[in-house]
Design an enzyme around this catalytic site. Structure first.
Site, PDB file in Angstrom:
ATOM      1  N   ARG A  65       0.905  -1.233   0.164  1.00 41.01           N
ATOM      2  CA  ARG A  65      -0.041  -0.060   0.106  1.00 41.01           C
ATOM      3  C   ARG A  65       0.958   1.277   0.138  1.00 41.01           C
ATOM      4  O   ARG A  65       2.061   1.320   0.571  1.00 41.01           O
ATOM      5  CB  ARG A  65      -0.966   0.112   1.288  1.00 41.01           C
ATOM      6  CG  ARG A  65      -1.760   1.136   1.465  1.00 41.01           C
ATOM      7  CD  ARG A  65      -3.014   0.841   0.640  1.00 41.01           C
ATOM      8  NE  ARG A  65      -4.079   1.494   1.089  1.00 41.01           N
ATOM      9  CZ  ARG A  65      -5.239   1.986   0.266  1.00 41.01           C
ATOM     10  NH1 ARG A  65      -5.227   1.579  -0.961  1.00 41.01           N
ATOM     11  NH2 ARG A  65      -6.186   2.701   0.559  1.00 41.01           N
ATOM     12  N   THR A 338      -9.828   0.508  -9.161  1.00 43.24           N
ATOM     13  CA  THR A 338      -8.942  -0.304  -8.573  1.00 43.24           C
ATOM     14  C   THR A 338      -9.015  -1.737  -9.585  1.00 43.24           C
ATOM     15  O   THR A 338     -10.030  -1.805 -10.360  1.00 43.24           O
ATOM     16  CB  THR A 338      -9.241  -0.779  -7.260  1.00 43.24           C
ATOM     17  OG1 THR A 338      -9.132   0.229  -6.235  1.00 43.24           O
ATOM     18  CG2 THR A 338      -8.585  -2.053  -6.529  1.00 43.24           C
ATOM     19  N   THR A 356      -4.023  -0.573  -7.052  1.00 47.33           N
ATOM     20  CA  THR A 356      -4.934   0.355  -7.360  1.00 47.33           C
ATOM     21  C   THR A 356      -4.265   1.622  -7.439  1.00 47.33           C
ATOM     22  O   THR A 356      -3.101   1.808  -7.035  1.00 47.33           O
ATOM     23  CB  THR A 356      -6.200   0.643  -5.928  1.00 47.33           C
ATOM     24  OG1 THR A 356      -6.856   1.485  -6.362  1.00 47.33           O
ATOM     25  CG2 THR A 356      -5.429   0.940  -4.755  1.00 47.33           C
ATOM     26  N   ASP A 380      -8.058   8.481   0.582  1.00 43.52           N
ATOM     27  CA  ASP A 380      -8.575   7.297   1.287  1.00 43.52           C
ATOM     28  C   ASP A 380      -8.442   7.628   2.762  1.00 43.52           C
ATOM     29  O   ASP A 380      -8.940   6.929   3.718  1.00 43.52           O
ATOM     30  CB  ASP A 380      -8.059   6.001   1.067  1.00 43.52           C
ATOM     31  CG  ASP A 380      -8.660   5.058  -0.106  1.00 43.52           C
ATOM     32  OD1 ASP A 380      -9.840   5.812  -0.453  1.00 43.52           O
ATOM     33  OD2 ASP A 380      -8.267   4.090  -0.346  1.00 43.52           O
ATOM     34  N   SER A 409      -7.940   1.029   3.508  1.00 45.98           N
ATOM     35  CA  SER A 409      -8.249   0.380   2.194  1.00 45.98           C
ATOM     36  C   SER A 409      -9.474  -0.680   2.311  1.00 45.98           C
ATOM     37  O   SER A 409      -9.722  -1.011   3.532  1.00 45.98           O
ATOM     38  CB  SER A 409      -7.254  -0.404   1.544  1.00 45.98           C
ATOM     39  OG  SER A 409      -7.537  -0.918   0.520  1.00 45.98           O
ATOM     40  N   SER A 410     -10.020  -0.737   1.138  1.00 41.42           N
ATOM     41  CA  SER A 410     -11.162  -1.781   1.304  1.00 41.42           C
ATOM     42  C   SER A 410     -10.909  -3.025   0.417  1.00 41.42           C
ATOM     43  O   SER A 410     -11.768  -3.743   0.265  1.00 41.42           O
ATOM     44  CB  SER A 410     -12.571  -1.228   0.888  1.00 41.42           C
ATOM     45  OG  SER A 410     -13.082   0.148   1.475  1.00 41.42           O
ATOM     46  N   GLY A 430     -13.822  -1.411  -6.792  1.00 43.41           N
ATOM     47  CA  GLY A 430     -15.104  -0.962  -6.537  1.00 43.41           C
ATOM     48  C   GLY A 430     -15.186  -0.101  -5.042  1.00 43.41           C
ATOM     49  O   GLY A 430     -16.128  -0.029  -4.377  1.00 43.41           O
ATOM     50  N   GLY A 431     -14.072   0.401  -4.708  1.00 40.83           N
ATOM     51  CA  GLY A 431     -13.928   1.088  -3.424  1.00 40.83           C
ATOM     52  C   GLY A 431     -14.563   0.270  -2.284  1.00 40.83           C
ATOM     53  O   GLY A 431     -14.363  -0.904  -1.983  1.00 40.83           O
TER      54      GLY A 431
HETATM   55  N1  GLY Z   1      -8.326   2.840  -3.207  1.00 41.63           N
HETATM   56  C1  GLY Z   1      -9.359   1.818  -3.005  1.00 41.63           C
HETATM   57  C2  GLY Z   1      -9.083   1.139  -1.779  1.00 41.63           C
HETATM   58  O1  GLY Z   1      -7.903   1.092  -1.344  1.00 41.63           O
HETATM   59  O2  GLY Z   1      -9.930   0.567  -1.174  1.00 41.63           O
END
Ligand code: GLY
Length: 560
Positions: A65, A338, A356, A380, A409-410, A430-431
């Site tokens: 990340r 993403t 992403t 985020d 993150s998701s 998809g966030g």
């Molecule tokens: N940027 C999307 C996530 O990390 O959830």
């Protein structure tokens, strides 16, 4: 088997497998290829997570990340004391220190077998010689043209002298090819060499925060895999700084207490219970989750315990929707892009990789001279201390910006294991909808016995606590819609949610199913088995691929 959002990238990965590469080799090569052929989310300038489960059994999780630069601070999204959304999501200050190159390198060092340069060569070729744009690739680039116009070098890379590229045109990315070539010779060029110099030149010229020290300090992190079980199947998922695993496993634990099979796939009861499970898991996400380096007290063991799931179940009315209490916390803005890829090699090693740029095309701005897009991942982070409001800002502490911190993150790469062997590999963009999309595919396979294709095609749903809405893809039968509304669910409809890439191993078959909901001509699963050398001929169509691992068993299941 390789399943990704783009045909050319899946084929690159499958060829690596044919040459004896491991699942990690194939994932690395596919990811570099996606950085060329899927610039909306495939990337060098972003970050992500790689979950690996070798056939020998011990899974690993690599967090690459992005991190906040040293100049970040909790109030960095305020201008004269007022929250500034553009600063948070559209400025050079929203660029996190990219982790992708270091992450792919670290994963390859541990589980790769083919030479590093071999894995980058297809991406270099695709960038240097170009590739023919499909309908959806041209449409996606065309949609962004007004944004690209704001930055000359980006416009030059993704248009024909300012005019939109069309399907059938060739997209050549020479600067990107040169960057990839440098990385194929020396990966650390990204953090300490010519590529770093180009990034820093852009940061200085345009007011970005990333310094040479930030780049040199970047490290991917090995983390303990988040583990759960669902109806006897082991679930391997993403730990913080992702919330994907927590939301998924917590929701599965709650749902384990109900007979979803009896309720039926897509039934009002199944959707109601899934929405209520997600509502509660997302409430806990907002309260507790953030980068673990800055939040040592995340009560993960309790959140993922079956006992806690039972407590949550006791709060779920079977016949009506609960109400999310909006005074607890709210949400920051979230973007639906993403990309995910799933790989299974012939020895049974599996990789589930989601990475992403945050927004589609990230900051929509390449690094001049280097040809790759910058992320806007720091969007985020939460808006600022105490800024939680009814309009959707969030100001809770666990996910405020701080130097060196990773934004929450998701992303939700998962691997399911049954009787000691990989059973399913899945993930999605998809966030914040990502864990819900993955949940839907897992329920489809485990509860409703769907094959990979049907699990990917099933109608998707999402609930995230606040706003208090049950989001469903268009096409929900009227009777189901009315039943859910009668229970008190506020329904919202979207054309499609996420883009899942699924591999399933069952009945003597490896099934690959790519998602074509978003773009009918995108998403391809490629089986790597050599037809001429093996009796188990791969059956490849546009969206699906099949390989028989056990021909007799497969025959039996076909006959059935
Ligand atoms: N940027 C999307 C996530 O990390 O959830």
């Amino acid at each position: 088997m390789v399943v990704s959002q783009e045909r050319l990238a899946s084929e690159v990965g499958a060829q690596v497998l044919r040459e004896g590469g491991t699942a990690v080799d194939a994932a690395v090569a596919t990811a570099f290829a996606l950085a060329v052929v899927h610039p909306a989310a495939g990337n060098l300038g972003g970050g992500g997570f790689l979950l690996s489960r070798p056939a020998s059994g011990q899974p690993t999780f690599l967090d690459f990340r992005e991190t906040a630069p040293a100049g970040a601070h909790p109030r960095m999204w305020l201008k004269e004391g007022v929250y500034d959304e553009k600063l948070h999501h559209e400025s050079l200050a929203s660029v996190g220190v990219p982790g992708t190159v270091a992450g792919l390198r670290r994963a390859w060092q541990r589980e790769g077998r083919l030479p590093w340069a071999r894995l980058l060569n297809p991406a270099i070729r695709l960038a240097r010689e170009g590739f023919v744009l499909s309908e959806h690739q041209a449409a996606s680039l065309g949609k962004q043209l007004p944004e690209f116009r704001r930055h000359g070098p980006t416009l030059a890379q993704f248009s024909r002298s300012g005019e939109p590229l069309r399907a059938g045109d060739r997209l050549v990315q020479r600067e990107l090819a040169r960057t990839l070539l440098r990385l194929s010779r020396n990966w650390s060029d990204f953090y300490r060499g010519e590529t770093a110099r180009l990034i820093l030149r852009d940061m200085r010229a345009s007011g970005g925060l990333i310094t040479g020290a930030d780049l040199r300090a970047y490290r991917p992190r090995w983390r303990d895999v988040l583990r759960g079980t669902y109806r006897g199947v082991e679930v391997l998922a993403a730990p913080p700084p992702s919330s994907g695993g927590q939301v998924l496993i917590q929701a599965l634990n709650v749902l384990e207490g109900y007979d979803l099979r009896a309720a039926g796939s897509g039934s009002p009861q199944a959707l109601h219970l899934a929405a209520e499970a997600l509502r509660r898991a997302f409430a806990d996400r907002a309260q507790h989750l953030g980068d673990p380096a800055f939040n040592p007290g995340i009560p993960m063991a309790r959140l993922l315990s079956k006992a806690y799931a039972a407590e949550l179940r006791a709060t779920i009315p079977l016949d009506r929707a609960s109400v999310s209490a909006p005074d607890r916390f709210a949400w920051t803005r979230d973007r639906p892009d993403t990309t995910h890829l799933s790989v299974l090699d012939r020895k049974g090693n599996a990789v589930s990789l989601t990475y992403t740029l945050e927004d589609s095309y990230g900051l929509k701005r390449i690094v001049p001279g280097a040809g790759f897009l910058l992320n806007n991942e720091l969007g985020d982070f939460n808006a600022g201390p105490g800024l939680t409001d009814a309009m959707g800002l969030i100001g809770t502490a666990p996910n405020l910006a701080q130097p060196g911190k990773r934004p929450l993150s998701s992303m939700c790469p998962v691997i399911l294991v049954k009787e000691g062997a990989v059973f399913m590999v899945a993930g999605s963009p998809g966030g914040r909808t990502i864990p819900s999309t993955v949940l839907g595919t897992v329920l489809g396979v485990v509860d409703f016995d769907l094959d990979a294709r049907a699990a990917v095609d099933a109608l998707r749903f999402h609930h995230q606590w606040l706003p208090d809405q049950l989001q469903v893809e268009r096409g929900l039968p009227a009777a189901v819609k009315e039943a859910l509304q009668a229970m008190g669910h506020a329904l919202t409809f979207v054309k499609q949610q996420g883009c899942a890439q699924v591999i399933l191993v069952r009945n003597g078959l490896v099934e690959g199913a790519a998602d074509t909901k978003r773009w009918p001509d995108s998403g391809v699963a490629v089986a790597s088995a050599k037809a001429e050398r093996q009796p188990q001929r791969p059956l490849i169509t546009h969206r699906n691929a099949l390989v028989a691992t056990n021909f007799k068993q497969a025959e039996r299941s076909f006959n059935r």
